[in-house]
Every structure is written in C-alpha cells, then in structure tokens.
Design a protein around this motif. Structure first.
Motif, PDB file in Angstrom:
ATOM      1  N   GLU A 266     -12.437   5.741   1.155  1.00  0.00           N
ATOM      2  CA  GLU A 266     -11.507   5.020   0.284  1.00  0.00           C
ATOM      3  C   GLU A 266     -12.164   3.763  -0.274  1.00  0.00           C
ATOM      4  OE1 GLU A 266      -6.976   3.321  -0.054  1.00  0.00           O
ATOM      5  OE2 GLU A 266      -7.770   3.710   1.945  1.00  0.00           O
ATOM      6  N   ALA A 267     -12.929   3.054   0.548  1.00  0.00           N
ATOM      7  CA  ALA A 267     -13.620   1.856   0.059  1.00  0.00           C
ATOM      8  C   ALA A 267     -14.561   2.208  -1.089  1.00  0.00           C
ATOM      9  CB  ALA A 267     -14.382   1.191   1.196  1.00  0.00           C
TER      10      ALA A 267
ATOM     11  N   VAL B 250       0.839  -1.199   0.000  1.00  0.00           N
ATOM     12  CA  VAL B 250       0.000   0.000   0.000  1.00  0.00           C
ATOM     13  C   VAL B 250       0.877   1.252   0.000  1.00  0.00           C
ATOM     14  CG1 VAL B 250      -1.712   1.322   1.293  1.00  0.00           C
ATOM     15  CG2 VAL B 250      -1.956  -1.161   1.087  1.00  0.00           C
TER      16      VAL B 250
ATOM     17  N   LEU C  52      -8.651  -5.799   4.224  1.00  0.00           N
ATOM     18  CA  LEU C  52      -8.187  -4.871   5.249  1.00  0.00           C
ATOM     19  C   LEU C  52      -6.901  -5.392   5.871  1.00  0.00           C
ATOM     20  CD1 LEU C  52     -11.558  -4.058   7.079  1.00  0.00           C
ATOM     21  CD2 LEU C  52     -10.621  -3.082   4.970  1.00  0.00           C
TER      22      LEU C  52
ATOM     23  N   ARG D 236      -2.937   1.572  -7.824  1.00  0.00           N
ATOM     24  CA  ARG D 236      -2.946   0.180  -7.377  1.00  0.00           C
ATOM     25  C   ARG D 236      -2.164  -0.719  -8.329  1.00  0.00           C
ATOM     26  NH1 ARG D 236      -7.534  -2.691  -7.124  1.00  0.00           N
ATOM     27  NH2 ARG D 236      -9.016  -1.240  -8.068  1.00  0.00           N
TER      28      ARG D 236
ATOM     29  N   VAL E 132     -12.229  -6.222  -1.076  1.00  0.00           N
ATOM     30  CA  VAL E 132     -11.368  -5.329  -0.306  1.00  0.00           C
ATOM     31  C   VAL E 132     -10.772  -6.126   0.839  1.00  0.00           C
ATOM     32  CG1 VAL E 132     -11.294  -3.299   1.185  1.00  0.00           C
ATOM     33  CG2 VAL E 132     -12.619  -3.240  -0.928  1.00  0.00           C
TER      34      VAL E 132
ATOM     35  N   LEU F 251      -6.581  -2.368   1.689  1.00  0.00           N
ATOM     36  CA  LEU F 251      -6.915  -1.108   2.345  1.00  0.00           C
ATOM     37  C   LEU F 251      -6.322  -1.149   3.752  1.00  0.00           C
ATOM     38  CD1 LEU F 251     -10.483   0.534   2.324  1.00  0.00           C
ATOM     39  CD2 LEU F 251      -8.842   0.855   4.155  1.00  0.00           C
TER      40      LEU F 251
ATOM     41  N   LEU G 112     -12.455   2.779  -4.127  1.00  0.00           N
ATOM     42  CA  LEU G 112     -11.956   1.511  -4.655  1.00  0.00           C
ATOM     43  C   LEU G 112     -13.049   0.793  -5.440  1.00  0.00           C
ATOM     44  CD1 LEU G 112      -9.895   0.270  -1.574  1.00  0.00           C
ATOM     45  CD2 LEU G 112      -8.977   1.057  -3.762  1.00  0.00           C
TER      46      LEU G 112
ATOM     47  N   ILE H 240     -11.728   5.668   5.923  1.00  0.00           N
ATOM     48  CA  ILE H 240     -11.712   4.298   5.412  1.00  0.00           C
ATOM     49  C   ILE H 240     -12.890   4.052   4.480  1.00  0.00           C
ATOM     50  CG2 ILE H 240     -11.956   1.880   6.095  1.00  0.00           C
ATOM     51  CD1 ILE H 240     -10.378   2.621   8.653  1.00  0.00           C
TER      52      ILE H 240
ATOM     53  N   ASP I 189      -7.685   8.725   2.720  1.00  0.00           N
ATOM     54  CA  ASP I 189      -8.396   8.644   1.442  1.00  0.00           C
ATOM     55  C   ASP I 189      -8.010   9.753   0.475  1.00  0.00           C
ATOM     56  OD1 ASP I 189     -11.026  10.779   1.735  1.00  0.00           O
ATOM     57  OD2 ASP I 189     -10.009  10.167   3.554  1.00  0.00           O
TER      58      ASP I 189
END
Length: 445
Positions: free
Chosen positions: A177-178, A10, A191, A135, A189, A144, A181, A174, A129
């Motif tokens: 960002e999800a 990441v 974690l 990626r 995803v 993530l 994504l 979070i 974020d």
C-alpha cells in the motif's frame, strides 16, 4: 461524510473506493447527492453529539427532497444502532464496522435496514492493500492504517468494545500500500492504529513498527513517514533508533500519557507515574536529538483531586511538550470508569482544561521563539483556509490536522513540495516564515 479520527477517515476512503468501483459518483455536496453516508465516531460525548447533530442535519435535508437515502455507519452505529434507528426515522440503513466493503450492497438494498451484521466486540474486518480506496487528503499526504482494535483495558476507553481485539495487517500488505500511495503522489505517509506501537505483536513479530518504518522509508518517493498514537510501555528502542538513523522517519512522537498522578493513572488502568513519565521523555530526547513530543491528557477523571491536578499541571510545565491536547473526562456508560454521579462538576473540568491549555500555549510560544532565525525544511500543504495570499506547511515535527503550522508569507512553492524556510516570527499556534532564496524545489507538486 467522515467524522472523528484519521483511522475513521481511512474507513471512509475505503467506502468511497468501494462505491466508485461499483459505478457510483461522488457528489459535491449533500444537496446534490442521491444518497449520503455519515461515517460516525462514538468514542466520547462530544464526538457522539457531533455525530447525532450531523445525522439530524442530513435528515432535515432529506425531508426537503435531497438526499433521498441516508445511511449511517461507523462507531456510533456499533454502539447505538437500535437507539439511532428508533429516534431518527429518516435513517434508511446502518452499516457496522465489519461492513465497510459491503457499503454498496447496503446502499442498493431497498427498504429500511435497522441492524448491522455485528453490533458487538466481535468486529474482525480490516482493510488491506487490495481494498479500493479514494483518498480525501491532499495528494502529498496519506494515512495508512497498520492495525485495528485494542487489547488495553484503559478504564475510560470503550474502543475495545467498539473496534474489537487488536489485530495487525501483514508487513507485505502495508508495504504494497505504501508503494501504491507513493505512486499516487504521496510524499508523506502517516501510520495510524488504535495502538500503533504494538504493531506486529499479534503476528509474533518483535520490533514490528520499527521494521515497517524502515521499510516505508525505503519506498521511492516517500520523503516522510511518521506514526501517531504511541503507548508508553511499547515505544521501544528499535523505533527510536529508526527515528535517529533514518532521515525519512520523522523525529516526532505522539504519545497520549493521559495523566501524571500515580493514583489517577492506576484508576485509569494506565502505566506509570510522574517520575516514570519524566524518565521516558528523557530517554526519548536522548535517543532522538531534536525530537518533537506531543501528548494528550484527561482532566476531571472521577476522584481526581486538586492535588492530582496540580501534579499533572506541574508535570506539563516541566515536560515542555512541543504540542499538547487536554480533554475533559467523558462519563461513558459502558466504560469501567463510569459513575452514576460525578464528583467533579463540568465547570471545574473545563477550568482545569483551560489551565493546562493556557500553560501549553506559553510553552509552545517559548519553543517557537527559539526557532526564530533558523531555517527549517517545510512540506507545503498549500494556501490555508484563512487566506489565498499565504502558504501553509509543516516541519517534520508537525503532524497534519493536529499541530501548529508554518505560514509562509514571502516566497512561492507548489503544493506538495519541500522548501527551506527561515522562521521570522513566532506565535503559540503558528510559525511565520519566508522561503530562502533557492530553497524551493523546481517543478515539484
């Protein structure tokens, strides 16, 4: 170049995003690049060796003309900055863990940069974020990072010295960002953190990880959300409840237990013993029917006796993990467990590791055989490296990069789609399957 774990990956993706935003273009190979950044791991001996060998390989290329500039970043820099620049003069600059978002400035600064901004456990940087990110994983799967650092005092581990104290990202960051994504095509995803099950404790949250799992599961486009690196004492009922109740939360627990002998665990500054670990596994399996369990163990810890190892072996045999990894003890000089002279020879460590892994191969084969004839939902990752004539995929009980795969030998499906596949054959590391008629998603991918 990114070495080590998914958490490090990441950081590498954020560096790529920063560089792209500043106008840099990613090269296809080191030989085509004006500059190479090696993001290193410095956790244990083999990881350090891989890092040094990779840096030396890039240094040799540099002497031939390309790349022209060599930058080293990551955990190895955080531990051994002075040694690296002294021993490898081809290194032009180093970047510490607090300097991920400054990587473009470091790359553009002329001259030789021989010290990171911080080189101790005061590391505080944590992406969010708003951080740019490119990626490197397949479009349908994304990592993530929910937290950074670690507060546990495990005697064999130097992560707190490298990465600093535990600190969580905010839930809003979070979830944003999800959502991003998902919009970019991620359907799974994963974690990650040094201590994922402690997420939110530093923010005063209770049930933080369970809340995040449920929140991400509700994001449109996300079909699977899983987490890696659970700690035995912080895997709570709220998380298990999310797994049991929410279809998008994968029934999968990755929990490094490290050992089963009470004496060794106490020396490791780890909780529990064989009996408490067995109770924990039973609680997980009772709460989440069909859950897949993965763990890792260390063999050859200083003072580990034949009886200690026998107890670990017997525990692994009884536990019947779906997946398991075993590692030989790495005698890190700054770890609390460091000894001047080890009592267990390297050959004996390797023999103990081989015993555990051979045992696990038999367990995995048995568990895989029990699936033959059943139909499972598979996320298609695309053709595997070994053949363009096959498709590789995973069930919800198989995490990317670390677990067994489902190899589809008959039937077609786009990469990133879900298919219903019937298991026809079992092996320790792979399941063989065929796509069921009408079992693939039309137009997915």
């Amino acid at each position: 170049m990114s070495l080590g774990c998914a958490k490090n990956l990441v950081d590498s993706e954020v560096m790529a995003g920063v560089l792209s935003r500043r106008g840099f273009e990613l090269a296809g190979s080191p030989e085509e690049a004006d500059a190479v950044i090696v993001n290193t791991c410095g956790f244990i001996g083999p990881a350090k060796q891989e890092g040094v060998e990779t840096i030396l390989e890039m240094a040799r290329l540099k002497t031939r003309g390309r790349p022209r500039r060599l930058v080293v970043a990551g955990c190895l820099v955080q531990r051994y900055a002075a040694e690296l620049v002294a021993e490898i003069p081809e290194i032009d600059a180093i970047a510490g863990l607090d300097e991920v978002e400054r990587i473009a400035d470091i790359l553009l600064t002329p001259g030789r940069r021989t010290a990171p901004l911080t080189a101790d456990h005061s590391v505080t940087w944590l992406y969010d974020d708003t951080s740019p990110r490119i990626r490197s994983t397949p479009a349908h799967t994304a990592y993530l990072k929910v937290a950074e650092g670690c507060d546990y005092p495990c005697s064999f581990c130097v992560i707190p010295q490298i990465r600093g104290r535990f600190r969580s990202r905010t839930p809003d960051s979070i979830l944003r960002e999800a959502e991003a994504l998902a919009k970019s095509g991620a359907r799974e995803v994963v974690l990650v953190a040094q201590d994922t099950t402690a997420y939110g404790t530093d923010l005063g949250m209770r049930g933080g990880l369970a809340s995040i799992l449920r929140g991400i599961a509700a994001v449109p486009g996300i079909d699977w959300v899983r987490f890696l690196y659970a700690y035995p004492t912080t895997l709570d009922d709220a998380v298990l409840g999310a797994m049991a109740e929410v279809p998008e939360v994968c029934r999968y627990v990755d929990m490094p237990l490290q050992h089963a002998s009470r004496r060794v665990l106490k020396a490791m500054r780890r909780p529990g013993n064989r009996a408490s670990n067995e109770r924990l596994l039973a609680r997980i399996r009772d709460a989440v029917p069909g859950v897949a369990l993965r763990s890792t163990f260390i063999v050859g810890y200083p003072g580990e006796t034949a009886d200690d190892f026998r107890e670990l072996r017997d525990f692994v045999e009884a536990a019947e993990f779906d997946a398991m990894g075993a590692f030989v003890y790495s005698n890190e000089e700054s770890a609390a467990s460091f000894v001047e002279e080890e009592s267990i020879r390297e050959g004996e460590k390797e023999e103990r590791r081989a015993v555990l892994m051979d045992l696990q191969r038999g367990i995995a084969l048995s568990r895989h055989r029990s699936l033959v004839g059943s139909t499972v939902r598979v996320l298609v990752d695309g053709p595997p490296e070994e053949s363009d004539l096959l498709l590789a995929g995973r069930t919800e009980g198989q995490a990317p990069d670390v677990d067994a795969r489902v190899l589809i030998v008959d039937g077609e499906a786009p990469t990133g789609s879900f298919v219903d596949a019937r298991i026809t054959e079992a092996h320790p590391s792979d399941l063989i399957a065929v796509v069921e008629p009408g079992g693939s998603e039309p137009g997915a991918g």
